[in-house]
Design an enzyme around this catalytic site. Sequence first.
Site, mmCIF file in Angstrom:
data_model
loop_
_atom_site.group_PDB
_atom_site.id
_atom_site.type_symbol
_atom_site.label_atom_id
_atom_site.label_comp_id
_atom_site.label_asym_id
_atom_site.label_seq_id
_atom_site.Cartn_x
_atom_site.Cartn_y
_atom_site.Cartn_z
ATOM 1 C CD GLU A 270 -2.710 -1.441 -0.017
ATOM 2 O OE1 GLU A 270 -2.940 -0.478 -0.773
ATOM 3 O OE2 GLU A 270 -3.071 -2.612 -0.276
ATOM 4 C CG HIS A 273 -1.285 1.103 -4.361
ATOM 5 N ND1 HIS A 273 -1.395 1.065 -5.733
ATOM 6 C CD2 HIS A 273 -1.611 -0.143 -3.922
ATOM 7 C CE1 HIS A 273 -1.766 -0.160 -6.111
ATOM 8 N NE2 HIS A 273 -1.893 -0.921 -5.028
#
EC number: 3.4.17.19
Lengths: 504, 504
Positions: A270, A273
Amino acid sequence: MKKNIQAVEKQFLQYVKKMMAYKEAISLMYWDLRTGAPRKGVDQRSEVIGMLSQDVFHMSTSEQMAAYIAELSAKSVQEQLSPVTRYTLVECQKEYERNKKIPADEYKQYVILQSKAESVWEEAKAKSDFSLFEPYLKQLVDFTKRFITYWGTNGHPYNTLLDLYEPGVTVDLLDDVFSKLRNRIVPLVQQISESRHKPETSFLFQPFPKEKQRAFSLALLKELGYDFDAGRLDETTHPFAITLNEGDVRITTKYDENDFRTAIFGTIHECGHALYEQNISKEWAGTPLYDGTSMGIHESQSLFYENFIARHYSFWKRYYSLLQQYAPHFVDVSLDDFYRAINESKPSLIRIEADELTYPLHIIIRYEMEKALFDGAIEVRDLPHIWNEKYEAYLGVRPERDAEGILQDVHWAGGSFGYFPSYALGYMYAAQFKYAMEKQLLDFDKLIENGEFVHIREWLTKHIHQYGKTKKPLDILHEVTGEGLNPTYLIRYLEEKYKHIYRL
Amino acid sequence: MKKNIQAVEKQFLQYVKKMMAYKEAISLMYWDLRTGAPRKGVDQRSEVIGMLSQDVFHMSTSEQMAAYIAELSAKSVQEQLSPVTRYTLVECQKEYERNKKIPADEYKQYVILQSKAESVWEEAKAKSDFSLFEPYLKQLVDFTKRFITYWGTNGHPYNTLLDLYEPGVTVDLLDDVFSKLRNRIVPLVQQISESRHKPETSFLFQPFPKEKQRAFSLALLKELGYDFDAGRLDETTHPFAITLNEGDVRITTKYDENDFRTAIFGTIHECGHALYEQNISKEWAGTPLYDGTSMGIHESQSLFYENFIARHYSFWKRYYSLLQQYAPHFVDVSLDDFYRAINESKPSLIRIEADELTYPLHIIIRYEMEKALFDGAIEVRDLPHIWNEKYEAYLGVRPERDAEGILQDVHWAGGSFGYFPSYALGYMYAAQFKYAMEKQLLDFDKLIENGEFVHIREWLTKHIHQYGKTKKPLDILHEVTGEGLNPTYLIRYLEEKYKHIYRL
């Protein structure tokens, strides 16, 4: 004349800013629902999300929006517009056309079906019974087939769906690269399963308290350059990263006290991202351009960090002693044993639990099935059987229950067809980016071993992040690597790494 | 005809629901900003709050709203309306008139001034220099004086401001009850300061880790009946309770590792607010009626829990051993010594740090000054001097710096005049409610000692909470106690308790 256009341009950007404001509120509500909103407030919160989403939808298809598009996309005025306006207009126009082409009534029915289908899927999965879900899935496919005819096709009907997530990517391209990938990974997986040099992994599953995992995750995030003044880390059930605005890009993670890999690799995924969205140029803030350009490019960033950095030997050469401070039970495990353990590869039934080598096969299976569904080669009722056959053929494992086979993913229940390929595309992009980076940055391994992530991050920002949605995925790929989609780099990475680990 | 009205009624409630949806989104953004939103996203988040607030404002003053009000408040249709519609209409009409009576341009200037004044106040407080803030405060007072003339007056001009927070309460009433309070508290404070039986308090300031304080707070909240399926506890700088919707009423607190009273009594205070809103009848959900009826009644609930329950001897008789589990350093302190310590009373300069006995004097000082400001008896430039004189006269302490005197509270910088009295009104209401409750529930002290809070909570729900905004504060007071505002009960409570503690 010039002055007039500037006034329209300003109003248009103000109008878009308002839509973005609603979206920001919606995103915060979504984040909140998934990180601890109390149970009894959920239904009403969902209604509020629905109302604000409707506002956004109406604004995106309003007569006002149509007027802005007409006025600003006239050839005579295009040159006078700022880049922000020009790119924003393209995105608004795309959305306008996509939303306007579906008859309003039909779309409403579809939205109702979607939400029903998701709850039926949940039930079907709990009961492991595809037949419950089948009629809903059939309807979703039928709706989507009609949407494809409304939107128009370009060659294969599935191309229209791919275009939603990965503009420019086609069935022809995917058939080519996926078959190359499959042809090299399948035998490698086979060889590994026969190898006698399997890593010992039992020490991975020692209890590791959540609070310690969190502290370690926070320490790694800081090292990787995640900006905590523009984000935060929270706990959730299905981890995600979410951008609220240009100064607020949050990540979430999940802790398994008996398998720390879930949290650590999940957080770093994550983080990949989030680094993308934290480093988009602020020039695009307040517009739909402040976003990743495609699902695939987004995934390339998360996989780059998760696999190429955090599963790298050099990473643990640097951070293994830190991990041992948080998890003293690793003190007796050598770095080499630890490295092999976290890189264990083993065919499995569940995509989200797959290792980095077998993962692409899970995606290829879904791609082949989706493609066949939309060109009519197969029917919804055939899916479970085909699924099981393909798992046996590619991975050597066969689901015994629908829940661990055809029913495992939520995507289809939400009507998301054409999304899955992005996961594997992202992986291939990432490997291509890595190769290009290695040519420009001296000694990638040493950078990691020294914790000099700033150079990697700056390279990714310069070549990818900063552009937000203003460059298309295949254009970025071409500019960065000098070539098109090419699975060679991923294949080479996987073969080198896994032949070494399994001494093949 | 009937059918028509029902259609209008439905549309009207739908319209209101939409306004409430925006408010819910705004509240979540506010909560998020105060519980950990990252620094770099704050400016943009504030802009989004501004945009959505403008939507709400426009909806509350729109022609559509005017049409609903005109159509539904006609005498001939009133009887056909549901109670929800009738009460909601009253609230919408009140807001419509309040907002419409101020010329739009003037209001805009006022909003700009407000936000400037708050930052100037912050600077002035940091530099402890009232003269910086004075011109802004003067302008805020002047604007407010003009607003009073737009809204209309009823007797004293300050009554119009009181009506914003405590409908029905007037200067005449406050002059009467506050002078009675003051006349009894001032001598009691004086006697206490001369008492030789002062409690030992040094053991209160032993280190008490945040995580342990949080765990103890959560345990107490569960005991008091705070519903965690409809709420959560978070950390913040200036604690508050906030209702997002009928199933989501959150509380926040602040931890001082060297003074646990901040978190424990603060949490229970906010819990009192939250229990009020968690227990409003769901009949009023989705309308402005799902709210506390006034600031004063709200404060009566928080003070009831904070003072009458959590500072009660019986409460600690029950929970002192639990506290000792979380804070072993109290093991050597007797319950009696602990009880006297947490109820220490000592005149101080800062309102929010005041104990329960001296607190009302801080409020009375502010009330007397606000009243005099708005009837022209004093000018803004006179404030610091008058403030200091009053603190010396009522509390026997005199601020040496503006920061610890006239500049300590944010309220005036935000243009909130008429708000302060609610704090003391709430306290008096609470004492009156307690007296009424004690007549109906057998042995209040025993209920607390046995942890049977459910009876107290149900009593408060039955008599106060359930009505939300559908009953006015003084009507509730009268129905529950059979009389009007009466300071006797609070005076009696304070005198009995503090004469006992200080052996007077």
